[in-house]
Design a protein around this motif. Structure first.
Motif, PDB file in Angstrom:
ATOM      1  N   HIS A 142     -36.921  50.856  52.407  1.00 49.12           N
ATOM      2  CA  HIS A 142     -36.708  50.469  53.802  1.00 49.12           C
ATOM      3  C   HIS A 142     -35.389  51.070  54.290  1.00 49.12           C
ATOM      4  O   HIS A 142     -34.367  50.956  53.607  1.00 49.12           O
ATOM      5  CB  HIS A 142     -36.669  48.943  53.909  1.00 49.12           C
ATOM      6  N   GLU A 143     -35.434  51.690  55.451  1.00 52.31           N
ATOM      7  CA  GLU A 143     -34.254  52.389  55.945  1.00 52.31           C
ATOM      8  C   GLU A 143     -33.048  51.455  56.047  1.00 52.31           C
ATOM      9  O   GLU A 143     -33.113  50.382  56.635  1.00 52.31           O
ATOM     10  CB  GLU A 143     -34.553  53.014  57.310  1.00 52.31           C
ATOM     11  N   GLY A 144     -31.966  51.890  55.441  1.00 52.33           N
ATOM     12  CA  GLY A 144     -30.718  51.132  55.533  1.00 52.33           C
ATOM     13  C   GLY A 144     -30.582  50.008  54.510  1.00 52.33           C
ATOM     14  O   GLY A 144     -29.507  49.437  54.370  1.00 52.33           O
ATOM     15  N   CYS A 145     -31.653  49.670  53.810  1.00 52.88           N
ATOM     16  CA  CYS A 145     -31.578  48.573  52.829  1.00 52.88           C
ATOM     17  C   CYS A 145     -30.924  49.086  51.549  1.00 52.88           C
ATOM     18  O   CYS A 145     -31.241  50.163  51.079  1.00 52.88           O
ATOM     19  CB  CYS A 145     -32.966  48.010  52.528  1.00 52.88           C
ATOM     20  N   LYS A 146     -30.007  48.318  51.019  1.00 48.72           N
ATOM     21  CA  LYS A 146     -29.289  48.736  49.805  1.00 48.72           C
ATOM     22  C   LYS A 146     -29.718  47.929  48.584  1.00 48.72           C
ATOM     23  O   LYS A 146     -29.152  48.052  47.512  1.00 48.72           O
ATOM     24  CB  LYS A 146     -27.780  48.562  50.016  1.00 48.72           C
ATOM     25  N   SER A 147     -30.726  47.062  48.754  1.00 49.08           N
ATOM     26  CA  SER A 147     -31.184  46.259  47.621  1.00 49.08           C
ATOM     27  C   SER A 147     -32.007  47.123  46.675  1.00 49.08           C
ATOM     28  O   SER A 147     -32.541  48.158  47.070  1.00 49.08           O
ATOM     29  CB  SER A 147     -32.057  45.109  48.109  1.00 49.08           C
ATOM     30  N   TYR A 148     -32.105  46.670  45.446  1.00 48.70           N
ATOM     31  CA  TYR A 148     -32.966  47.381  44.498  1.00 48.70           C
ATOM     32  C   TYR A 148     -34.407  46.940  44.714  1.00 48.70           C
ATOM     33  O   TYR A 148     -34.673  45.785  45.059  1.00 48.70           O
ATOM     34  CB  TYR A 148     -32.495  47.103  43.067  1.00 48.70           C
ATOM     35  N   SER A 149     -35.332  47.867  44.538  1.00 46.43           N
ATOM     36  CA  SER A 149     -36.731  47.524  44.788  1.00 46.43           C
ATOM     37  C   SER A 149     -37.266  46.611  43.680  1.00 46.43           C
ATOM     38  O   SER A 149     -36.782  46.627  42.555  1.00 46.43           O
ATOM     39  CB  SER A 149     -37.571  48.788  44.909  1.00 46.43           C
ATOM     40  N   ALA A 150     -38.257  45.811  44.040  1.00 53.81           N
ATOM     41  CA  ALA A 150     -38.831  44.862  43.077  1.00 53.81           C
ATOM     42  C   ALA A 150     -39.648  45.628  42.038  1.00 53.81           C
ATOM     43  O   ALA A 150     -40.295  46.633  42.363  1.00 53.81           O
ATOM     44  CB  ALA A 150     -39.717  43.861  43.806  1.00 53.81           C
ATOM     45  N   THR A 151     -39.604  45.169  40.800  1.00 57.88           N
ATOM     46  CA  THR A 151     -40.335  45.821  39.718  1.00 57.88           C
ATOM     47  C   THR A 151     -41.792  46.037  40.119  1.00 57.88           C
ATOM     48  O   THR A 151     -42.472  45.092  40.523  1.00 57.88           O
ATOM     49  CB  THR A 151     -40.254  44.958  38.430  1.00 57.88           C
ATOM     50  N   GLY A 152     -42.250  47.264  40.043  1.00 53.72           N
ATOM     51  CA  GLY A 152     -43.636  47.576  40.393  1.00 53.72           C
ATOM     52  C   GLY A 152     -43.838  47.959  41.851  1.00 53.72           C
ATOM     53  O   GLY A 152     -44.946  48.332  42.246  1.00 53.72           O
ATOM     54  N   TYR A 153     -42.799  47.844  42.657  1.00 51.11           N
ATOM     55  CA  TYR A 153     -42.903  48.166  44.091  1.00 51.11           C
ATOM     56  C   TYR A 153     -41.808  49.153  44.515  1.00 51.11           C
ATOM     57  O   TYR A 153     -40.809  49.317  43.823  1.00 51.11           O
ATOM     58  CB  TYR A 153     -42.777  46.891  44.938  1.00 51.11           C
ATOM     59  N   ASP A 154     -42.027  49.773  45.677  1.00 55.94           N
ATOM     60  CA  ASP A 154     -41.017  50.694  46.219  1.00 55.94           C
ATOM     61  C   ASP A 154     -40.011  49.980  47.117  1.00 55.94           C
ATOM     62  O   ASP A 154     -39.049  50.582  47.576  1.00 55.94           O
ATOM     63  CB  ASP A 154     -41.691  51.800  47.064  1.00 55.94           C
ATOM     64  N   TYR A 155     -40.273  48.706  47.407  1.00 62.10           N
ATOM     65  CA  TYR A 155     -39.423  47.960  48.332  1.00 62.10           C
ATOM     66  C   TYR A 155     -38.888  46.689  47.679  1.00 62.10           C
ATOM     67  O   TYR A 155     -39.449  46.206  46.691  1.00 62.10           O
ATOM     68  CB  TYR A 155     -40.224  47.569  49.587  1.00 62.10           C
TER      69      TYR A 155
END
Ligand SMILES: [Zn+2]
Lengths: 197, 201
Positions: free
Chosen positions: A9-22
């Protein structure tokens, strides 16, 4: 181990959830899918190498879990029972814990920096070489616990009890302590100042 | 990219493996020993250790090198050129290595930790015995501490907040938490100009 891919997601600095891109905040799935994902992960006894930031859990029984090398930072836990669980080398930074039970847990090499604890019970636990720097804790209890080399630097502790604890090398440097009870604990072996100052 | 952690009893130290998403050539950071668990971690993930990164020449971070080299044809990278009579590829602060497709940035630490370097791979910073969670990982004199402060000021504090710190001992952390609450670092920040002010110069 931790996931090192950043949420797409643009601008998001969180790490993506295991198994997902977001991350969980920006995942493009229905509430049912997310709920199912959350349940599947938490049902396992061994929660290993998971990365789920922005997790929101309430009224869950997470007793006897083995949580290892996982990242649950920026999450919210309400009425969760972690009793008798083992938590090792994990990140729970900038999270909130309300009325959670951590009785007889083994917490090692785990980092809760910047988190908030309200009405949490850690009694009879082994909380060794772990990190509570900058936490805010109110109405919490660490009684009968081993807190060897655990770090409460810059923590704000209000109405928190450390009765009959091992506080050897427990670090309270620059912590704010309002009604904190160290009865029967070896607080003289804890650190309240830094030696170079 | 995947990164795994292994606890080493020798000096209560941390060893890390960085490998590709599927099987393939991998990097190991500070092997304090090669125990069964670590060996299983490597083999179960179908990794082949090709590169051994050493933050500093100290037994809890190096004792596993010899055993690893008996099994894997790997290169050792350190800033000392030789560890336990084993020749290493000498790396210096500022270098950027390409190891089996992984970009590895080498960062240096000044006196008194001259024998220590840091490695950055993607968003992970392997800090060895320099920065630990909530404190510096070594008792320093005030002079030594000031030198380290200057270094942190110059090199580390403008990295992304979500950089994950994986130290040689103790729990993992993030740069965000260290910037906010690690007193050794917050003390430096007090004297730092704001980031936009830095950019203007
Ligand atoms: Zn996101």
């Amino acid at each position: 181990m931790f996931n090192f891919d950043i949420c797409k997601h643009e601008g998001c600095k969180s790490y993506s959830a295991t198994g997902y891109d977001y991350c969980l905040l920006h995942i493009n799935e229905s509430a049912d899918v997310i709920e199912n994902y959350r349940k599947t992960v938490m049902k396992q006894n061994l929660i290993r190498n998971y990365n789920i930031e922005h997790l929101s859990l309430a009224n869950e029984d997470l007793q006897n879990k083995y949580i290892i090398v996982s990242n649950f930072s920026n999450s919210a836990f309400v009425d969760i029972d972690f009793s008798e669980s083992k938590i090792l080398f994990s990140l729970f930074q900038f999270s909130t814990f309300k009325n959670c039970k951590f009785n007889r847990t083994i917490i090692k090499y785990t980092n809760f920096a910047g988190s908030t604890f309200e009405g949490c019970d850690f009694s009879e636990s082994d909380i060794v070489n772990s990190n509570f720097i900058g936490v805010e804790a109110a109405d919490c209890n660490f009684n009968d616990s081993n807190l060897y080399y655990t770090n409460f630097t810059n923590a704000a502790l209000s109405n928190v009890t450390f009765v009959d604890c091992n506080l050897k090398k427990t670090d309270f440097y620059r912590s704010k302590r309002d009604v904190v009870n160290f009865k029967y604990s070896n607080y003289e072996e804890a650190e309240f100042e830094r030696s170079w100052e | 990219m995947r990164c795994f952690y292994n606890f080493i009893l020798n000096g209560f130290s941390n060893t890390y493996i960085v490998g590709p998403d599927a099987s393939g050539e991998a990097i190991i950071v500070d092997p304090g020993e090669l125990n069964i668990k670590l060996f299983k971690l490597i083999e179960d993930n179908d990794f082949y250790i090709k590169h051994i990164l050493i933050t500093h020449d100290d037994s809890p971070h190096t004792e596993g090198i010899r055993s690893l080299l008996k099994i894997y044809d790997a290169k050792v990278y350190s800033n000392s050129g030789e560890i336990h009579d084993i020749k290493t590829v000498r790396v210096k602060a500022g270098m950027e290595l390409n190891l089996s497709g992984f970009k590895v940035k080498v960062l240096g630490v000044p006196e008194p930790l001259t024998n220590s370097i840091l490695f950055k791979i993607q968003n992970i910073l392997f800090t060895g015995d320099s920065i630990g969670a909530g404190r510096l990982n070594k008792k320093l004199t005030s002079l030594e501490r000031d030198k380290l402060k200057l270094y942190l000021e110059k090199h580390l504090l403008y990295m992304d907040n979500n950089t994950i710190i994986l130290p040689g001992h103790g729990p993992p952390s993030t740069l965000k938490a260290e910037r906010m609450f690690n007193p050794d670092i917050t003390d430096i920040l007090e004297y730092l100009p704001a980031e936009d002010e830095m950019n203007r110069h």
